[in-house]
Design an enzyme around this catalytic site. Structure first.
Site, PDB file in Angstrom:
ATOM      1  N   TYR A 172       0.649  -1.238   0.011  1.00  0.00           N
ATOM      2  CA  TYR A 172       0.098  -0.077  -0.033  1.00  0.00           C
ATOM      3  C   TYR A 172       0.898   1.279   0.060  1.00  0.00           C
ATOM      4  O   TYR A 172       0.430   2.354  -0.309  1.00  0.00           O
ATOM      5  CB  TYR A 172      -0.983   0.002   1.354  1.00  0.00           C
ATOM      6  CG  TYR A 172      -2.140  -0.932   1.244  1.00  0.00           C
ATOM      7  CD1 TYR A 172      -1.959  -2.102   0.870  1.00  0.00           C
ATOM      8  CD2 TYR A 172      -3.427  -0.048   1.512  1.00  0.00           C
ATOM      9  CE1 TYR A 172      -3.184  -3.033   0.544  1.00  0.00           C
ATOM     10  CE2 TYR A 172      -4.449  -0.970   1.563  1.00  0.00           C
ATOM     11  CZ  TYR A 172      -4.624  -2.122   0.974  1.00  0.00           C
ATOM     12  OH  TYR A 172      -5.592  -2.937   1.013  1.00  0.00           O
TER      13      TYR A 172
ATOM     14  N   LYS B 167       4.190 -15.540   1.872  1.00  0.00           N
ATOM     15  CA  LYS B 167       4.163 -16.214   0.655  1.00  0.00           C
ATOM     16  C   LYS B 167       5.486 -16.396   0.252  1.00  0.00           C
ATOM     17  O   LYS B 167       6.033 -15.878  -0.907  1.00  0.00           O
ATOM     18  CB  LYS B 167       3.308 -15.313  -0.333  1.00  0.00           C
ATOM     19  CG  LYS B 167       3.063 -15.742  -1.882  1.00  0.00           C
ATOM     20  CD  LYS B 167       2.284 -16.840  -1.947  1.00  0.00           C
ATOM     21  CE  LYS B 167       2.284 -17.486  -3.236  1.00  0.00           C
ATOM     22  NZ  LYS B 167       1.647 -18.567  -3.376  1.00  0.00           N
TER      23      LYS B 167
ATOM     24  N   ASP C  47      -2.184 -18.392   0.414  1.00  0.00           N
ATOM     25  CA  ASP C  47      -3.218 -18.978  -0.755  1.00  0.00           C
ATOM     26  C   ASP C  47      -3.800 -20.267   0.130  1.00  0.00           C
ATOM     27  O   ASP C  47      -5.105 -20.283   0.244  1.00  0.00           O
ATOM     28  CB  ASP C  47      -2.603 -19.422  -1.897  1.00  0.00           C
ATOM     29  CG  ASP C  47      -1.441 -20.064  -1.825  1.00  0.00           C
ATOM     30  OD1 ASP C  47      -0.773 -20.155  -0.856  1.00  0.00           O
ATOM     31  OD2 ASP C  47      -1.140 -20.553  -3.079  1.00  0.00           O
TER      32      ASP C  47
ATOM     33  N   ASP D 163      -5.957  -7.687   4.265  1.00  0.00           N
ATOM     34  CA  ASP D 163      -7.120  -6.877   3.960  1.00  0.00           C
ATOM     35  C   ASP D 163      -8.050  -7.939   3.065  1.00  0.00           C
ATOM     36  O   ASP D 163      -9.233  -8.244   3.162  1.00  0.00           O
ATOM     37  CB  ASP D 163      -6.823  -5.991   2.636  1.00  0.00           C
ATOM     38  CG  ASP D 163      -7.838  -5.223   2.084  1.00  0.00           C
ATOM     39  OD1 ASP D 163      -8.975  -4.722   2.722  1.00  0.00           O
ATOM     40  OD2 ASP D 163      -7.985  -5.226   0.627  1.00  0.00           O
TER      41      ASP D 163
ATOM     42  N   ASP E 297     -11.652 -10.245   4.993  1.00  0.00           N
ATOM     43  CA  ASP E 297     -13.173 -10.082   4.324  1.00  0.00           C
ATOM     44  C   ASP E 297     -13.765 -11.676   4.396  1.00  0.00           C
ATOM     45  O   ASP E 297     -14.844 -11.650   4.287  1.00  0.00           O
ATOM     46  CB  ASP E 297     -13.102  -9.633   2.868  1.00  0.00           C
ATOM     47  CG  ASP E 297     -13.143  -8.200   2.633  1.00  0.00           C
ATOM     48  OD1 ASP E 297     -12.848  -7.395   3.513  1.00  0.00           O
ATOM     49  OD2 ASP E 297     -13.830  -7.692   1.658  1.00  0.00           O
TER      50      ASP E 297
END
Ligand code: IPM
Ligand code: MG
Length: 346
Positions: free
Chosen positions: A135, A184, A215, A239, A243
Site C-alpha cells: 500500500y 508467501k 493461498d 485486507d 473479508d
C-alpha cells in the site's frame, strides 16, 4: 487503564465520511452516549471532514484541519470513504496495528454460506500490518519500449515486521496461544515473515507458531475456521483474508476494527465500505461501527461498557431482529437503523 474515577471524560473525533458512513457513525455514537451515561463517564465528540465531502470543500481528501482535530483526542471513529483519506490517516498517526476480531454469533450461524457445524465458536483475531507493505511502497505508472506499465512495490523493513509480530504474539499469548503467519515465501523470499516472527517469538515461549502460505490459508479459513486463533498478515494479505471473516460471520456489516499506534492511540471503524446503493435510506447495519466502538472502550479500559454492548447485541440478535443486510427470513424481524438503535438504548 480507564481515566481516574472522579472524572472520566473522553474526547472523540468522528469522521463520518461518505455513503452510509454518517448513518452508522451517528448510530454507534448514540449507543456510546447511552453506555457512557449508565457507566458514569462522559464523551464529547468533534466532527471532522474526510473523503469526498472534505474534497468538495477544501480540495483535499484528508485536510490538515481534520488531522489537527484528531491530535490529542482519545480516539477517532471513522465512517467510510470511497476514494481518499483513509490511508493518509493511517500513515499520519502511524496506526500500524490493525485488529480485526471475527466471532460468530450463535443466532446468525445460518446467515453464512458455510456449514453451521463449521462455524460454532469461531473466534479469530486478524492482526494486520497497516502502514507499510504494497500500500505504501514505491508506485507509479511509466512507459518503456514494451509499452505503458504500472507498479506497486511490497516493501517491508524487518523492524516493521518485528513490531507487528510482537503485537500478534502478545494477543496470542493472552488468548489460546496459536499464531498463524500468513506468508508467501515460495514466491516472495525476500520478505521472510516466518524467520522474523519466529525470532520475536522467543520472548513468548507459550505461543505456538504456525507459518502458512497465504493461498492455503485462505482455503483453510473456509474449510476449517474453528482451527484459527490469531492470524498475522501483511497489509494486502490481511485486507483480503479479513473479508473472508465477513463470509464466516454472515455479513461484512457485523465486523469492526481498531487501528492502533505504539502509544495505544487509535482509529475505530467498520471494515465495510460506503455501500452507496443503500446510503441515505436509513437501513444500514451499524453493528460494524459499533464493534469498532467496543474495541475503543476496551482500549480505554472501560471493560464493563464494552461487555454490556456485546451482551445487549447478543440479546437483540437472539430475539430475531435483523437489518436488511442479514436478509431476515421466517420469524426474523426486519429493522432499520433507527429501530435497531432504539433496541439498544431503550
Ligand atoms: C479496508 C479497506 C481499505 C483497505 C480500502 C478502502 C483502502 O478495504 O480497510 O479493509 O484496503 O485497507
Ligand atoms: Mg478491505
Amino acid at each position: 487503564m480507564p481515566k481516574s474515577s472522579i472524572a472520566r471524560q473522553y474526547r472523540v473525533v468522528a469522521l463520518p465520511g461518505e455513503g452510509i458512513g454518517p448513518e452508522v457513525v451517528e448510530a454507534a455514537l448514540e449507543i456510546l452516549y447511552s453506555v457512557a451515561r449508565l457507566n458514569g463517564f462522559s464523551v464529547t465528540v468533534d466532527y471532522g471532514a474526510i473523503g469526498e465531502p472534505a474534497y468538495s470543500i477544501s480540495g483535499d481528501f484528508c485536510p490538515e484541519a481534520t488531522l489537527q482535530l484528531c491530535e490529542d483526542s482519545d480516539g477517532i471513529i471513522f465512517g467510510a470513504v470511497s476514494k481518499g483519506g483513509l490511508l493518509e490517516l493511517r500513515k499520519r498517526f502511524d496506526l500500524f496495528a490493525n485488529l480485526r476480531p471475527v466471532r460468530t454469533f450463535d443466532s446468525l450461524l445460518d446467515k453464512s454460506s458455510l456449514k453451521t457445524e463449521k462455524l460454532k465458536g469461531v473466534d479469530i483475531l486478524f492482526v494486520r500490518e497497516l502502514t507499510s507493505g504494497i500500500y505504501f511502497g514505491a508506485a507509479g505508472r511509466d512507459e518503456d519500449e514494451k509499452g505503458a506499465y504500472g507498479y506497486h512495490t511490497m516493501h517491508y523493513y524487518d523492524w516493521q515486521i518485528r513490531r507487528i509480530a510482537r503485537v500478534a504474539l502478545d494477543k496470542a499469548n493472552n488468548r489460546r496461544g496459536l499464531l498463524t503467519i500468513a506468508h508467501k515465501e515460495n514466491a516472495l523470499p525476500y520478505l521472510p515473515w516466518t524467520r522474523l516472527v519466529t525470532e520475536e517469538a522467543k520472548a513468548f515461549p507459550k505461543v505456538i507458531i504456525e507459518p502458512m502460505l497465504v493461498d492455503n490459508l485462505a482455503m483453510q479459513l473456509v474449510i476449517n475456521p474453528q482451527h484459527f486463533d490469531v492470524i498475522l498478515a501483511s497489509n494486502l494479505f490481511g485486507d483480503i483474508l479479513s473479508d473472508i471473516g465477513g463470509a464466516i460471520v454472515g455479513s461484512i456489516g457485523l465486523l469492526g476494527s481498531a487501528s492502533l499506534n505504539e502509544s495505544g492511540f487509535g482509529m475505530y471503524e467498520a471494515i465495510h465500505g460506503t455501500a452507496p446503493d443503500i446510503a441515505g435510506k436509513g437501513i444500514a447495519n451499524p453493528l460494524g461501527t459499533l464493534a469498532g466502538v467496543v474495541l475503543m472502550l476496551e482500549q480505554w479500559g472501560e471493560k464493563e461498557s464494552a461487555k454490556s454492548i456485546i451482551e445487549t447485541q447478543k440479546r437483540i440478535l437472539a430475539k430475531g431482529y435483523r437489518t436488511a443486510d442479514l436478509a431476515p427470513q421466517g420469524k426474523e424481524i426486519l429493522v432499520n437503523t433507527a429501530e435497531l438503535i432504539e433496541l439498544f438504548i431503550s
